[in-house]
Design a protein around this motif. Structure first.
Motif, PDB file in Angstrom:
ATOM      1  N   LYS A 191      -7.456  11.449  -4.813  1.00 57.26           N
ATOM      2  CA  LYS A 191      -8.003  10.118  -5.066  1.00 57.26           C
ATOM      3  C   LYS A 191      -7.988   9.289  -3.790  1.00 57.26           C
ATOM      4  O   LYS A 191      -8.947   8.609  -3.455  1.00 57.26           O
ATOM      5  CB  LYS A 191      -7.182   9.423  -6.162  1.00 57.26           C
ATOM      6  N   LYS A 192      -6.907   9.400  -3.053  1.00 55.36           N
ATOM      7  CA  LYS A 192      -6.798   8.645  -1.806  1.00 55.36           C
ATOM      8  C   LYS A 192      -7.875   9.088  -0.824  1.00 55.36           C
ATOM      9  O   LYS A 192      -8.519   8.269  -0.166  1.00 55.36           O
ATOM     10  CB  LYS A 192      -5.409   8.847  -1.205  1.00 55.36           C
ATOM     11  N   GLU A 193      -8.106  10.382  -0.736  1.00 53.43           N
ATOM     12  CA  GLU A 193      -9.128  10.900   0.170  1.00 53.43           C
ATOM     13  C   GLU A 193     -10.505  10.388  -0.217  1.00 53.43           C
ATOM     14  O   GLU A 193     -11.303   9.983   0.621  1.00 53.43           O
ATOM     15  CB  GLU A 193      -9.120  12.426   0.148  1.00 53.43           C
ATOM     16  N   ASP A 194     -10.790  10.383  -1.522  1.00 53.91           N
ATOM     17  CA  ASP A 194     -12.101   9.925  -1.991  1.00 53.91           C
ATOM     18  C   ASP A 194     -12.321   8.463  -1.643  1.00 53.91           C
ATOM     19  O   ASP A 194     -13.387   8.072  -1.183  1.00 53.91           O
ATOM     20  CB  ASP A 194     -12.202  10.100  -3.519  1.00 53.91           C
ATOM     21  N   GLU A 195     -11.300   7.618  -1.869  1.00 52.60           N
ATOM     22  CA  GLU A 195     -11.443   6.179  -1.636  1.00 52.60           C
ATOM     23  C   GLU A 195     -11.642   5.869  -0.174  1.00 52.60           C
ATOM     24  O   GLU A 195     -12.371   4.961   0.201  1.00 52.60           O
ATOM     25  CB  GLU A 195     -10.212   5.431  -2.162  1.00 52.60           C
ATOM     26  N   GLN A 196     -10.971   6.619   0.686  1.00 48.80           N
ATOM     27  CA  GLN A 196     -11.050   6.330   2.120  1.00 48.80           C
ATOM     28  C   GLN A 196     -12.136   7.149   2.798  1.00 48.80           C
ATOM     29  O   GLN A 196     -12.321   7.066   4.007  1.00 48.80           O
ATOM     30  CB  GLN A 196      -9.696   6.596   2.774  1.00 48.80           C
ATOM     31  N   THR A 197     -12.867   7.926   1.985  1.00 47.47           N
ATOM     32  CA  THR A 197     -13.963   8.792   2.474  1.00 47.47           C
ATOM     33  C   THR A 197     -13.519   9.612   3.681  1.00 47.47           C
ATOM     34  O   THR A 197     -14.190   9.666   4.710  1.00 47.47           O
ATOM     35  CB  THR A 197     -15.203   7.959   2.829  1.00 47.47           C
ATOM     36  N   LYS A 198     -12.355  10.209   3.511  1.00 47.93           N
ATOM     37  CA  LYS A 198     -11.839  11.044   4.600  1.00 47.93           C
ATOM     38  C   LYS A 198     -12.304  12.487   4.415  1.00 47.93           C
ATOM     39  O   LYS A 198     -12.268  13.030   3.314  1.00 47.93           O
ATOM     40  CB  LYS A 198     -10.310  11.014   4.600  1.00 47.93           C
ATOM     41  N   LYS A 199     -12.742  13.083   5.477  1.00 48.28           N
ATOM     42  CA  LYS A 199     -13.202  14.473   5.444  1.00 48.28           C
ATOM     43  C   LYS A 199     -12.059  15.434   5.793  1.00 48.28           C
ATOM     44  O   LYS A 199     -12.112  16.610   5.526  1.00 48.28           O
ATOM     45  CB  LYS A 199     -14.350  14.659   6.444  1.00 48.28           C
ATOM     46  N   GLN A 200     -11.035  14.858   6.391  1.00 48.49           N
ATOM     47  CA  GLN A 200      -9.941  15.672   6.886  1.00 48.49           C
ATOM     48  C   GLN A 200      -9.131  16.258   5.730  1.00 48.49           C
ATOM     49  O   GLN A 200      -8.755  15.550   4.817  1.00 48.49           O
ATOM     50  CB  GLN A 200      -9.052  14.769   7.748  1.00 48.49           C
ATOM     51  N   LYS A 201      -8.904  17.554   5.721  1.00 53.95           N
ATOM     52  CA  LYS A 201      -8.167  18.212   4.650  1.00 53.95           C
ATOM     53  C   LYS A 201      -6.667  18.091   4.885  1.00 53.95           C
ATOM     54  O   LYS A 201      -6.198  17.882   6.003  1.00 53.95           O
ATOM     55  CB  LYS A 201      -8.539  19.695   4.581  1.00 53.95           C
ATOM     56  N   GLU A 255       1.691   1.159  -4.820  1.00 59.52           N
ATOM     57  CA  GLU A 255       1.578  -0.244  -4.394  1.00 59.52           C
ATOM     58  C   GLU A 255       0.203  -0.804  -4.747  1.00 59.52           C
ATOM     59  O   GLU A 255       0.073  -1.916  -5.239  1.00 59.52           O
ATOM     60  CB  GLU A 255       1.823  -0.341  -2.890  1.00 59.52           C
ATOM     61  N   LYS A 256      -0.830   0.006  -4.491  1.00 61.17           N
ATOM     62  CA  LYS A 256      -2.193  -0.447  -4.794  1.00 61.17           C
ATOM     63  C   LYS A 256      -2.367  -0.708  -6.280  1.00 61.17           C
ATOM     64  O   LYS A 256      -2.919  -1.709  -6.711  1.00 61.17           O
ATOM     65  CB  LYS A 256      -3.204   0.611  -4.336  1.00 61.17           C
ATOM     66  N   ASN A 257      -1.863   0.224  -7.094  1.00 59.38           N
ATOM     67  CA  ASN A 257      -1.998   0.070  -8.536  1.00 59.38           C
ATOM     68  C   ASN A 257      -1.110  -1.051  -9.076  1.00 59.38           C
ATOM     69  O   ASN A 257      -1.473  -1.715 -10.054  1.00 59.38           O
ATOM     70  CB  ASN A 257      -1.663   1.392  -9.238  1.00 59.38           C
ATOM     71  N   ARG A 258       0.023  -1.284  -8.427  1.00 58.06           N
ATOM     72  CA  ARG A 258       0.898  -2.388  -8.837  1.00 58.06           C
ATOM     73  C   ARG A 258       0.198  -3.722  -8.625  1.00 58.06           C
ATOM     74  O   ARG A 258       0.221  -4.606  -9.479  1.00 58.06           O
ATOM     75  CB  ARG A 258       2.210  -2.352  -8.045  1.00 58.06           C
ATOM     76  N   LYS A 259      -0.476  -3.872  -7.469  1.00 54.46           N
ATOM     77  CA  LYS A 259      -1.192  -5.105  -7.171  1.00 54.46           C
ATOM     78  C   LYS A 259      -2.353  -5.321  -8.135  1.00 54.46           C
ATOM     79  O   LYS A 259      -2.590  -6.432  -8.601  1.00 54.46           O
ATOM     80  CB  LYS A 259      -1.700  -5.088  -5.727  1.00 54.46           C
ATOM     81  N   GLU A 260      -3.074  -4.216  -8.421  1.00 52.34           N
ATOM     82  CA  GLU A 260      -4.194  -4.321  -9.359  1.00 52.34           C
ATOM     83  C   GLU A 260      -3.706  -4.721 -10.741  1.00 52.34           C
ATOM     84  O   GLU A 260      -4.322  -5.545 -11.421  1.00 52.34           O
ATOM     85  CB  GLU A 260      -4.948  -2.984  -9.435  1.00 52.34           C
ATOM     86  N   LEU A 261      -2.569  -4.136 -11.155  1.00 54.04           N
ATOM     87  CA  LEU A 261      -1.997  -4.460 -12.459  1.00 54.04           C
ATOM     88  C   LEU A 261      -1.564  -5.919 -12.514  1.00 54.04           C
ATOM     89  O   LEU A 261      -1.792  -6.618 -13.513  1.00 54.04           O
ATOM     90  CB  LEU A 261      -0.808  -3.536 -12.750  1.00 54.04           C
ATOM     91  N   GLN A 262      -0.951  -6.393 -11.423  1.00 56.85           N
ATOM     92  CA  GLN A 262      -0.536  -7.799 -11.362  1.00 56.85           C
ATOM     93  C   GLN A 262      -1.730  -8.734 -11.454  1.00 56.85           C
ATOM     94  O   GLN A 262      -1.684  -9.770 -12.129  1.00 56.85           O
ATOM     95  CB  GLN A 262       0.235  -8.072 -10.063  1.00 56.85           C
ATOM     96  N   GLN A 263      -2.849  -8.358 -10.773  1.00 58.38           N
ATOM     97  CA  GLN A 263      -4.056  -9.185 -10.823  1.00 58.38           C
ATOM     98  C   GLN A 263      -4.621  -9.240 -12.238  1.00 58.38           C
ATOM     99  O   GLN A 263      -5.038 -10.293 -12.714  1.00 58.38           O
ATOM    100  CB  GLN A 263      -5.110  -8.623  -9.852  1.00 58.38           C
ATOM    101  N   TRP A 264      -4.623  -8.082 -12.920  1.00 56.00           N
ATOM    102  CA  TRP A 264      -5.128  -8.053 -14.291  1.00 56.00           C
ATOM    103  C   TRP A 264      -4.251  -8.889 -15.210  1.00 56.00           C
ATOM    104  O   TRP A 264      -4.745  -9.629 -16.070  1.00 56.00           O
ATOM    105  CB  TRP A 264      -5.187  -6.611 -14.797  1.00 56.00           C
ATOM    106  N   LYS A 265      -2.932  -8.775 -15.034  1.00 56.20           N
ATOM    107  CA  LYS A 265      -2.009  -9.565 -15.858  1.00 56.20           C
ATOM    108  C   LYS A 265      -2.216 -11.056 -15.623  1.00 56.20           C
ATOM    109  O   LYS A 265      -2.200 -11.857 -16.563  1.00 56.20           O
ATOM    110  CB  LYS A 265      -0.553  -9.189 -15.527  1.00 56.20           C
ATOM    111  N   HIS A 266      -2.425 -11.420 -14.357  1.00 47.77           N
ATOM    112  CA  HIS A 266      -2.651 -12.825 -14.020  1.00 47.77           C
ATOM    113  C   HIS A 266      -3.930 -13.331 -14.676  1.00 47.77           C
ATOM    114  O   HIS A 266      -3.967 -14.443 -15.228  1.00 47.77           O
ATOM    115  CB  HIS A 266      -2.740 -12.995 -12.497  1.00 47.77           C
TER     116      HIS A 266
END
Length: 263
Positions: free
Chosen positions: A9-19, A39-50
């Motif tokens: 998932k991280k590779e897809d989001e950052q469009t990294k080609k490196q294996k 951390e990313k999902n925690r922030k997203e969850l906090q934003q949704w809760k807010h």
């Protein structure tokens, strides 16, 4: 594996080609990827809760603000229907109260519509050159009677000599100053003062509204521009405002590409 899913998932989001290199420090890589993902999902969850809490609070506030005039109208109407309409001492008095509560509901709905339109850029500003102290003077003249009732003195002070014009929407600028000065009068003390001061800030003019009223606690300052937020709900209700005045002020100022501060 969970790690593989996270890493992919991280590779897809950052469009990294490196294996993923198995020869690297796997434990360190795992730790970094999992920590970053969490951390990313925690922030997203906090934003949704807010957002959920904000919407819940907003709907509750709208309901509360409309409930009072609706119940008042219901009570006055029932009294009139049950015989009060035939009593000249009651009918006119209660009909005037009904009208007052209807006007309050209309004000709340109108203010909400204005905020929504401002947020979505649907209210176009009618830019024109104007003299800011003239706009302030018109506002003070219009609410002079309100100030006199509380024996509050009003004053406009211009901290520059030259004639300066600004580009703004006159109607909206007038609404901003009106809302701020009206607040200052509503929460001012009898015999107090309200000052509108203008400062030359080179590219901009700073307009400052000052009073010596009851003040606002420092911890409350950051929330005063929120819709329906009231520092003191009982005292604010007596003032007759919709609880939307400062939120409208903030949106109008931002629509002009400027900022408003409070201290």
């Amino acid at each position: 594996m969970i790690y593989k899913a996270i890493h992919t998932k991280k590779e897809d989001e950052q469009t990294k080609k490196q294996k993923f290199n198995i020869n690297t420090d796997m434990l360190k890589q795992v730790d970094e990827d999992v920590t970053s993902w969490a951390e990313k999902n925690r922030k997203e969850l906090q934003q949704w809760k807010h957002m959920v809490e904000y919407r819940k609070e907003f709907v509750g506030n709208v309901s509360h603000e409309l409930k009072t005039p609706i119940f008042n109208i219901q009570g006055y109407t029932l009294t009139l229907l049950e015989g009060g309409l035939e009593d000249p001492k009651i009918n006119k008095k209660y009909l005037e109260k009904v009208e007052k509560n209807i006007n309050r509901m209309i004000s709340i709905v109108k203010d909400l519509e204005d905020i929504s339109k401002l947020e979505h850029g649907q209210l176009e500003l009618r830019w024109k050159e104007l003299i800011p102290e003239n706009v302030a003077r018109e506002v003070i003249d219009n609410i002079e009677d309100k100030a006199k009732k509380k024996k509050i003195s009003t004053e406009i002070i211009k901290h520059y000599e030259k004639k300066i014009k600004i580009s703004a929407d006159k109607e909206f600028l007038s609404q901003v100053i009106t809302n701020l000065v009206t607040n200052a009068i509503n929460y001012g003390k009898d015999g107090g003062f309200v000052k509108v001061e203008l400062f030359d800030m080179d590219e901009n003019i700073m307009i400052e509204v000052t009073d010596n009223g009851i003040g606002i606690a420092e911890e409350e300052l950051q929330r005063v521009f929120e819709r329906f937020y009231r520092v003191d709900k009982s005292r604010s209700a007596k003032s007759g405002g919709t609880g939307l005045g400062l939120a409208i002020v903030k949106h109008i100022i931002e629509a002009h590409g400027q900022k408003i501060n409070v201290r």
